[in-house]
Design an enzyme around this catalytic site. Structure first.
Site, short mmCIF file in Angstrom:
data_model
loop_
_atom_site.label_atom_id
_atom_site.label_comp_id
_atom_site.label_asym_id
_atom_site.label_seq_id
_atom_site.Cartn_x
_atom_site.Cartn_y
_atom_site.Cartn_z
N SER A 86 -0.42 11.33 37.30
CA SER A 86 0.01 11.32 35.89
C SER A 86 1.19 12.24 35.62
O SER A 86 1.61 12.37 34.48
CB SER A 86 -1.17 11.70 34.99
OG SER A 86 -1.60 13.00 35.29
N THR A 188 -0.69 15.07 31.17
CA THR A 188 0.60 15.75 31.16
C THR A 188 0.33 17.19 31.50
O THR A 188 -0.68 17.73 31.06
CB THR A 188 1.18 15.70 29.73
OG1 THR A 188 1.46 14.34 29.41
CG2 THR A 188 2.43 16.54 29.57
N THR A 206 5.63 14.86 32.45
CA THR A 206 4.64 13.78 32.61
C THR A 206 5.30 12.51 33.14
O THR A 206 6.52 12.35 33.00
CB THR A 206 3.99 13.46 31.24
OG1 THR A 206 2.91 12.57 31.41
CG2 THR A 206 4.98 12.83 30.27
N ARG A 216 9.46 3.08 27.19
CA ARG A 216 8.62 3.81 26.23
C ARG A 216 8.74 5.32 26.49
O ARG A 216 8.70 5.79 27.62
CB ARG A 216 7.17 3.37 26.38
CG ARG A 216 6.16 4.10 25.47
CD ARG A 216 5.51 5.27 26.19
NE ARG A 216 4.44 5.89 25.39
CZ ARG A 216 3.85 7.03 25.71
NH1 ARG A 216 4.21 7.69 26.79
NH2 ARG A 216 2.89 7.52 24.95
N THR A 239 -1.13 17.24 25.01
CA THR A 239 -1.37 16.15 25.96
C THR A 239 -2.16 15.06 25.24
O THR A 239 -2.75 15.31 24.19
CB THR A 239 -2.12 16.67 27.21
OG1 THR A 239 -2.32 15.58 28.12
CG2 THR A 239 -3.47 17.27 26.85
N GLY A 240 -2.15 13.88 25.81
CA GLY A 240 -2.89 12.79 25.18
C GLY A 240 -1.96 11.71 24.70
O GLY A 240 -0.82 11.62 25.17
N1 ASP Z 1 1.36 12.70 26.23
C1 ASP Z 1 1.69 11.82 27.32
C2 ASP Z 1 2.38 10.61 26.80
O1 ASP Z 1 2.08 10.15 25.74
C3 ASP Z 1 0.54 11.42 28.15
C4 ASP Z 1 -0.63 12.37 28.26
O2 ASP Z 1 -0.52 13.54 28.11
O3 ASP Z 1 -1.73 11.91 28.48
O4 ASP Z 1 3.22 10.07 27.50
#
Ligand code: ASP
Length: 331
Positions: A86, A188, A206, A216, A239-240
């Site tokens: 990731s 991330t 990330t 994207r 993150t997320g």
């Molecule tokens: N925040 C990151 C994104 O939207 C992914 C993640 O942290 O899970 O690309």
């Protein structure tokens, strides 16, 4: 006014001034007494891979190095781990099979640099730093980011990571875009640190959400969304689901809440509450959303909070390097 009355009035004013001064001094002294001792250096980063990343950052922080150098060195650890699905080139690709990377960096002077949708480069965080230090811009994306990286001497990595490509081919059988929360197809590394001089910096990198549309961009390379540092107040990273973080200018929100007096913990909780409310107002299902914030203030106090259970973070301070489970909105 008689001399005596003038004298009395002046004396009264002088006495009042003494009282005011005394109480101001007392207030100052009391404030100094209750002020928490600043814990520094300190570094905090998202998810379990933060533990290893913190080790690298700590080497710099423990030698009185700059927080900026520490966070860059720290996040480079998962970036160069090809088993990391990731972050970095080992990350899962977009729906067209491209591994596209997002990263940003911010220092104590509000210098910022960012790259998005960058391909074939092992350390997007270092390209973000080069954007910050060597270009007149703050953000460069796509082919332009690659071109800039190559002009700065970064190497173009040609080989795809077999495992990621295998995952992608498997995914193509259904082509169903539905990021599963906490199941490793997103994540991330966001890292924020305070150095021995009390200065803050942050880095975030990330490969984004797996099987995203080509082009994207999430929150991670966006200053104010995936990362924000204000050297007077504190720093935060996220993150997320990036779309949800961007919607509330997440990390800027967390830092501004700290400026208004919230502890890092309260600030993270309030930002998550805002995401929860907006999600519900938009008629979306909260169970499909994960966002986690971590924050650090100028006293070295930290906070963390997320929407769903399952988010963890690594904290390295004088007590050592430890992994903690974040508290969550959904219990
Ligand atoms: N925040 C990151 C994104 O939207 C992914 C993640 O942290 O899970 O690309």
């Amino acid at each position: 006014m008689s001399d005596r009355r003038k004298f009395l009035k002046t004396s009264a004013l002088a006495a009042a001034a003494v009282v005011v001064n005394a109480s101001q001094t007392e207030a100052r002294e009391m404030k100094a007494l209750v002020k928490p001792v600043t814990v520094k250096p300190v570094v905090i980063s998202t998810w379990k891979f933060g533990l290893q990343a913190n080790e690298e950052a700590w080497k710099i922080l423990a030698n009185s190095g700059r927080a900026l150098d520490a966070v860059e060195a720290g996040v480079k650890v998962p970036e160069s781990n090809m088993n990391e699905r990731s972050v970095g080139l080992g990350g899962r690709p977009d729906r067209d099979g491209h591994v596209t990377l997002d990263a940003c960096i911010m220092d104590e002077f509000a210098n910022i640099g960012s790259v998005a949708c960058l391909e074939h480069i092992m350390h997007p965080i270092s390209v973000a730093r080069a954007v910050m230090e060597k270009s007149p811009h703050v953000m460069i994306v796509g082919d332009g980011a690659l071109q800039f990286a190559l002009s700065e001497g970064f190497t173009k990595e040609k080989k795809d990571v077999e495992e990621s490509q295998k995952d992608w081919k498997e995914w193509l059988k259904t082509s169903n875009y539905k990021p599963v929360i906490n199941i490793e197809n997103h994540d991330t590394i966001g890292m924020i640190a305070m150095d021995a001089n009390g200065n803050l910096s942050g880095a975030c990198t990330t490969s984004g959400i797996a099987y995203k549309m080509h082009g994207r961009v999430g929150d991670s390379p966006i200053i104010g969304a995936g990362l924000f540092v204000d050297n007077e107040v504190g720093a935060a990273t996220a993150t997320g689901h990036g779309e949800e973080v961007i919607r509330i200018a997440g990390c800027h929100t967390v830092v501004e809440l700290m400026r208004q007096g919230r502890t890092p913990q309260q600030a993270c909780e309030e930002a998550v509450a805002r995401i929860v409310k907006i999600t519900k107002n938009r008629g979306k299902n909260l169970k499909d959303i994960q966002v986690g914030f971590i924050a650090l203030n100028k006293n070295g106090e930290h906070g963390a909070y997320c929407v769903q259970k399952g988010f963890n973070y690594a904290l390295y301070d004088i007590k050592g390097n430890n992994l903690f489970n974040s508290d969550s909105y959904v219990k």
